[in-house]
Design an enzyme around this catalytic site. Structure first.
Site, short mmCIF file in Angstrom:
data_model
loop_
_atom_site.label_atom_id
_atom_site.label_comp_id
_atom_site.label_asym_id
_atom_site.label_seq_id
_atom_site.Cartn_x
_atom_site.Cartn_y
_atom_site.Cartn_z
N GLY A 29 -24.84 18.40 -12.70
CA GLY A 29 -23.96 19.08 -11.76
C GLY A 29 -24.49 19.06 -10.33
O GLY A 29 -25.58 18.55 -10.05
N GLY B 117 -18.34 22.73 -16.77
CA GLY B 117 -17.39 22.26 -15.76
C GLY B 117 -17.49 20.77 -15.52
O GLY B 117 -16.51 20.12 -15.17
N GLU C 178 -26.19 19.46 -22.77
CA GLU C 178 -26.90 20.55 -22.09
C GLU C 178 -27.42 21.56 -23.12
O GLU C 178 -28.55 22.04 -23.03
CB GLU C 178 -25.98 21.23 -21.08
CG GLU C 178 -25.68 20.37 -19.87
CD GLU C 178 -24.61 20.96 -18.96
OE1 GLU C 178 -24.48 20.45 -17.83
OE2 GLU C 178 -23.91 21.89 -19.36
#
Length: 220
Positions: free
Chosen positions: A29, A98, A105
């Site tokens: 991210g 997102g 993760e």
């Protein structure tokens, strides 16, 4: 101070949690990209990284940090995992996914001894759910899973055009007020066809580094 400056602050603060000669777990991210930039400055004192996405792997390799297969790494070799969050509550439970990398993760977070969450203050909430909860789903189970998510009070929406690194789809669940994150995480994961969901509650963050206009605040 703009959002990028706040992200850079927490990325710099996270470096102090990275021991010498370690394999560091790296998330995915925009905030993590700042952390990868900081890792480039100390790459000579770490062995390498395990990565939660193809995007982060590419970025790490470009700056010369070896990326190892998690299966080749021992259970005590990843002392720290650094990743961002889409929302994080006061108990350090998180919504993530997102960027559609939630499953990998969650795997790296499970292996790491310590999870450091880096975020700006806009992500810090009393109750999670305003950010839609991502759920990674086997494609053939999309409709079934969506019906089950409605029973749990959510409004699932297929994230069209997105395929995860694992070849699956994402349903984003709107309209939830997540008062019991650990319970909801378990309930959703028990739906047949769900790979995992973006609640990181059973395995929450150990440390939150929160970027604020007054500087980085540390929560445990």
């Amino acid at each position: 101070m703009d959002q990028n400056q706040l992200k850079q602050q927490v990325a710099q603060a996270a470096i102090k949690f990275v021991p010498d000669d370690c394999i560091v777990g790296v998330g995915t991210g925009s905030t993590v990209n700042f952390f990868i930039d900081e890792l480039a400055k100390i790459k000579g004192r770490i062995k390498g990284a395990v990565s939660s996405s193809e995007a982060s792997t590419k970025r790490l390799k470009e700056i010369g940090i070896p990326v190892l297969d998690l299966n080749s790494v021992g259970p005590d070799e990843v002392p720290v995992y650094v990743d961002g969050a889409d929302e994080v509550n006061h108990q350090l439970h998180m919504i993530k996914g997102g960027g559609a990398a939630l499953t990998r993760e969650k795997i790296v977070a499970a292996v790491a001894q310590q999870f450091i969450c880096i975020a700006d203050s806009s992500k810090y909430v009393a109750m999670m759910g305003k950010f839609p909860l991502p759920v990674e789903v086997i494609p053939m189970a999309r409709s079934h899973v969506a019906r089950e998510l409605v029973k749990l009070g959510g409004h699932p929406e297929w994230r069209m055009g997105v395929t995860t690194d694992n070849g699956n789809i994402i349903l984003d669940v709107h309209g939830l007020q997540i008062a019991e994150p650990v319970k909801l995480e378990q309930q959703i994961n028990q739906i047949v066809g769900v790979v995992t969901n973006g609640l990181f509650a059973a395995r929450r963050a150990d440390v939150l580094l929160l970027g604020t206009p007054e500087g980085v605040k540390e929560y445990r």
